[in-house]
Design an enzyme around this catalytic site. Sequence first.
Site: not given
Length: 332
Positions: A154, A173, A204-205, A231, A233, A257, A262, A294
Site C-alpha cells: 500500500i 521503513d 504501517c501495521p 489508513t 491502524r 480511516d 473503532e 475504515h
Amino acid sequence: MKVAVFSSKSYDREYLERFNNERHELVFFDATLNSHTTSLSLGYEAVCVFVNDHLDPETIKQLQENGVRLIALRCAGFNNVDIPSAEEKEIKVVRVPAYSPHAVAEHAVALILSLSRKIHKAYNRIREGNFSLEKLVGFNLFEKTVGVVGTGQIGAIFCEIMLGFGCRVLAYDPRESDALKQKGVEYCTFDELVRQADIISLNCPLTPETYHLLDKNVFDKIKKGTMIINTGRGAVIKTSDAIDALRSGKLGYLGMDVYEQEENLFFRDLSESIIPDEQILQLITFPNVLITSHQGFFTHEALEEIAATTIKNLSDFEEGRTLENEVRIKKS
C-alpha cells in the site's frame, strides 16, 4: 467444511457466497467474535473473522474446546489475533495478505485532497445553498514534502501516486525498496521524516514497535500545520495527544480511516444512539479533521479479492494443501 462467519454484513454475505459456490457451509453472524460470543462457534471447524473481532488467549482457548481448527481472517492485518495462543492450541491462522492495495492508497489520497481543498466543507455548504468561497482556501500538493511511514504494497503505491503529483516523497521503513529509490523516493530516519514533511501518511501495521508511534513527542517535532493521514491502524496514533496537537494548532489537518477505539463504533449505524466515546466526539468537532469508518478497502475489486482468497484458504485447509497465506510466529 462448516464455517462460522463473524462480524458479517450484507456485502460479506454477497461476495463470500458468490465465490463459495456451495463448497463450504457458511453461516453468518452479525456478532463480533470475542470471549463472550465463542458459544456461537460450537460445531464449526473454522471461524472467519474481521478486523474488530478480538481473538485473545481466552477466546482461542474456547474456540479450541469447541472444535475449531482454523481461523480465517478476511483482512491483511492480524494484530487482533494472539498467534502464539493459536499455535499452542494447534489452530491454524490464515489471512488475505493483499486485496487491492490500490484501494487503500487511493483512499489516503482522497483524504488528502478533501482536507487540502476543503471539499467536505464545500459539499455541505452547497447543499444549504451557500455558494461562498470564504474560508475555503486550500493548498497545492505540487512540490510539497510527503512523508510515508511504511512502504509495503500500500505504501509503495501511495508513494508512486504522490510522485505523480510532483511531490518530494520521504519514506521510513526498516526494509527499504530499491525500486522506490529508483523512482525518486528518499529513505530517511523517522525523526527526519516527521520534522521535514508537510503531509505524513501512516501505512504501517500495528505492532509493539508502532503502537502509539505518533504521540506528544512526535507532535512536538512536526512542522506547524502538518497534515497527518492514517489508513493503517488506529492505535499507531495516540488519540489524546493528537487532540491536544489539534487544539494547539500544531497539527493542521487530520484524516483518519481508522481509529484507536473503532471496534465499538465502526461498521455500525449509531445515528440514533448516544455515542459514549468522548474522544471521537471531540475529533468530530474539529473543522480540519476528516474521519471515514475504515472504508479504505471498500471497493468492488477489493471485496472480490477478499472473498476469493478467503474461500481458497478454507479449501486449502480442508483438502490438506499448503496454506500459502498462513500466519506464523517469526522464528529468530
